[in-house]
Design a protein around this motif. Structure first.
Motif, PDB file in Angstrom:
ATOM      1  N   ASN A 181       0.813  -1.216   0.000  1.00 31.47           N
ATOM      2  CA  ASN A 181       0.000   0.000   0.000  1.00 31.47           C
ATOM      3  C   ASN A 181       0.856   1.280   0.000  1.00 31.47           C
ATOM      4  O   ASN A 181       0.443   2.317   0.505  1.00 31.47           O
ATOM      5  N   TYR A 182       2.034   1.182  -0.605  1.00 32.82           N
ATOM      6  CA  TYR A 182       2.903   2.355  -0.748  1.00 32.82           C
ATOM      7  C   TYR A 182       2.461   3.219  -1.923  1.00 32.82           C
ATOM      8  O   TYR A 182       1.855   2.726  -2.870  1.00 32.82           O
ATOM      9  N   TYR A 183       2.792   4.498  -1.846  1.00 32.40           N
ATOM     10  CA  TYR A 183       2.650   5.398  -2.986  1.00 32.40           C
ATOM     11  C   TYR A 183       3.914   6.246  -3.049  1.00 32.40           C
ATOM     12  O   TYR A 183       4.554   6.494  -2.033  1.00 32.40           O
ATOM     13  N   PHE A 184       4.276   6.634  -4.260  1.00 30.85           N
ATOM     14  CA  PHE A 184       5.487   7.427  -4.448  1.00 30.85           C
ATOM     15  C   PHE A 184       5.208   8.890  -4.155  1.00 30.85           C
ATOM     16  O   PHE A 184       4.135   9.405  -4.452  1.00 30.85           O
ATOM     17  N   LYS A 185       6.214   9.536  -3.586  1.00 29.81           N
ATOM     18  CA  LYS A 185       6.138  10.982  -3.382  1.00 29.81           C
ATOM     19  C   LYS A 185       7.496  11.583  -3.684  1.00 29.81           C
ATOM     20  O   LYS A 185       8.533  10.963  -3.464  1.00 29.81           O
ATOM     21  N   SER A 186       7.454  12.748  -4.208  1.00 33.24           N
ATOM     22  CA  SER A 186       8.673  13.482  -4.520  1.00 33.24           C
ATOM     23  C   SER A 186       9.198  14.112  -3.236  1.00 33.24           C
ATOM     24  O   SER A 186       8.423  14.675  -2.458  1.00 33.24           O
ATOM     25  N   PRO A 187      10.513  14.031  -2.978  1.00 30.87           N
ATOM     26  CA  PRO A 187      11.033  14.577  -1.720  1.00 30.87           C
ATOM     27  C   PRO A 187      10.842  16.090  -1.595  1.00 30.87           C
ATOM     28  O   PRO A 187      10.738  16.606  -0.489  1.00 30.87           O
ATOM     29  N   ASP A 188      10.738  16.794  -2.705  1.00 30.40           N
ATOM     30  CA  ASP A 188      10.598  18.249  -2.634  1.00 30.40           C
ATOM     31  C   ASP A 188       9.145  18.725  -2.639  1.00 30.40           C
ATOM     32  O   ASP A 188       8.877  19.901  -2.493  1.00 30.40           O
ATOM     33  N   LYS A 189       8.195  17.823  -2.784  1.00 32.77           N
ATOM     34  CA  LYS A 189       6.779  18.204  -2.804  1.00 32.77           C
ATOM     35  C   LYS A 189       5.988  17.337  -1.829  1.00 32.77           C
ATOM     36  O   LYS A 189       4.893  16.876  -2.125  1.00 32.77           O
ATOM     37  N   PHE A 190       6.548  17.135  -0.639  1.00 33.67           N
ATOM     38  CA  PHE A 190       5.953  16.222   0.328  1.00 33.67           C
ATOM     39  C   PHE A 190       4.511  16.589   0.670  1.00 33.67           C
ATOM     40  O   PHE A 190       3.626  15.751   0.642  1.00 33.67           O
ATOM     41  N   GLU A 191       4.273  17.853   0.998  1.00 36.53           N
ATOM     42  CA  GLU A 191       2.927  18.278   1.411  1.00 36.53           C
ATOM     43  C   GLU A 191       1.907  18.062   0.303  1.00 36.53           C
ATOM     44  O   GLU A 191       0.802  17.601   0.558  1.00 36.53           O
ATOM     45  N   ASN A 192       2.278  18.375  -0.933  1.00 41.30           N
ATOM     46  CA  ASN A 192       1.370  18.208  -2.073  1.00 41.30           C
ATOM     47  C   ASN A 192       0.955  16.751  -2.237  1.00 41.30           C
ATOM     48  O   ASN A 192      -0.226  16.439  -2.365  1.00 41.30           O
ATOM     49  N   TYR A 193       1.915  15.847  -2.195  1.00 39.49           N
ATOM     50  CA  TYR A 193       1.610  14.434  -2.391  1.00 39.49           C
ATOM     51  C   TYR A 193       0.887  13.846  -1.189  1.00 39.49           C
ATOM     52  O   TYR A 193       0.001  13.016  -1.345  1.00 39.49           O
ATOM     53  N   SER A 194       1.237  14.273   0.010  1.00 38.85           N
ATOM     54  CA  SER A 194       0.549  13.786   1.197  1.00 38.85           C
ATOM     55  C   SER A 194      -0.920  14.188   1.147  1.00 38.85           C
ATOM     56  O   SER A 194      -1.808  13.393   1.431  1.00 38.85           O
ATOM     57  N   ARG A 195      -1.186  15.416   0.747  1.00 39.03           N
ATOM     58  CA  ARG A 195      -2.560  15.910   0.690  1.00 39.03           C
ATOM     59  C   ARG A 195      -3.369  15.191  -0.392  1.00 39.03           C
ATOM     60  O   ARG A 195      -4.521  14.854  -0.190  1.00 39.03           O
ATOM     61  N   ASN A 196      -2.761  14.917  -1.547  1.00 43.13           N
ATOM     62  CA  ASN A 196      -3.494  14.354  -2.680  1.00 43.13           C
ATOM     63  C   ASN A 196      -3.509  12.835  -2.743  1.00 43.13           C
ATOM     64  O   ASN A 196      -4.418  12.270  -3.362  1.00 43.13           O
ATOM     65  N   TYR A 197      -2.530  12.160  -2.162  1.00 45.50           N
ATOM     66  CA  TYR A 197      -2.420  10.721  -2.355  1.00 45.50           C
ATOM     67  C   TYR A 197      -2.558   9.885  -1.085  1.00 45.50           C
ATOM     68  O   TYR A 197      -2.873   8.713  -1.160  1.00 45.50           O
ATOM     69  N   HIS A 198      -2.312  10.470   0.077  1.00 47.61           N
ATOM     70  CA  HIS A 198      -2.357   9.701   1.318  1.00 47.61           C
ATOM     71  C   HIS A 198      -3.788   9.291   1.646  1.00 47.61           C
ATOM     72  O   HIS A 198      -4.714  10.086   1.563  1.00 47.61           O
TER      73      HIS A 198
END
Length: 148
Positions: A108-125
């Protein structure tokens, strides 16, 4: 954001889906087909999984719309969380450029970019995704319904 607020977890999604289905046109059509003594087969081309664990991916210019698989020339991430394919064509997967590799998220992992953590956490978590390697995604859902 609205959907994640309404459906914060898997149980809420199932409840919302059941409520929607009970009042849907699809349910009415299925009841009508059952009265006609027909068998109905419903399936999908893939399942999905609730992605709740981020893993950083490096070297990807843009993660695109899918946070479960990435392709590029110089991508890396923790191999405990992903499968790397050095030659995607061997597995009959598309390869848009020579030397391109592919990373496919496990479990149940998803990829996130290290420089856009907040964006990916908000949209994919805690959102449902497909395209990775998990039983939930790879077992094709199938229902065969016969009238009583």
């Amino acid at each position: 954001a609205l959907i994640q607020e309404i459906v914060p977890d898997e149980a809420a999604l199932r409840s919302l889906t059941q409520s929607w289905f009970q009042f849907s046109t699809m349910y009415q059509v299925l009841k009508e087909v059952a009265r006609s003594q027909c068998t109905v087969i419903i399936t999908s081309d893939h399942g999905s999984i609730l992605s709740s664990r981020p893993t950083e991916i490096y070297g990807a210019r843009d993660l695109g719309r899918n946070a479960r698989f990435i392709s590029g020339e110089k991508i890396t991430c923790d191999e405990r969380h992903a499968v790397f394919l050095s030659d995607p064509a061997v597995f009959k997967l598309p390869q848009s450029a020579p030397g391109e590799v592919m990373a496919i998220a496990k479990e149940n992992y998803y990829f996130k970019s290290p420089d856009k953590f907040e964006n990916y956490s908000r949209n994919y978590h805690n959102a449902f995704h497909y395209g990775g390697i998990s039983l939930d995604e790879m077992i094709v859902p199938l229902a065969i319904m016969t009238p009583k």
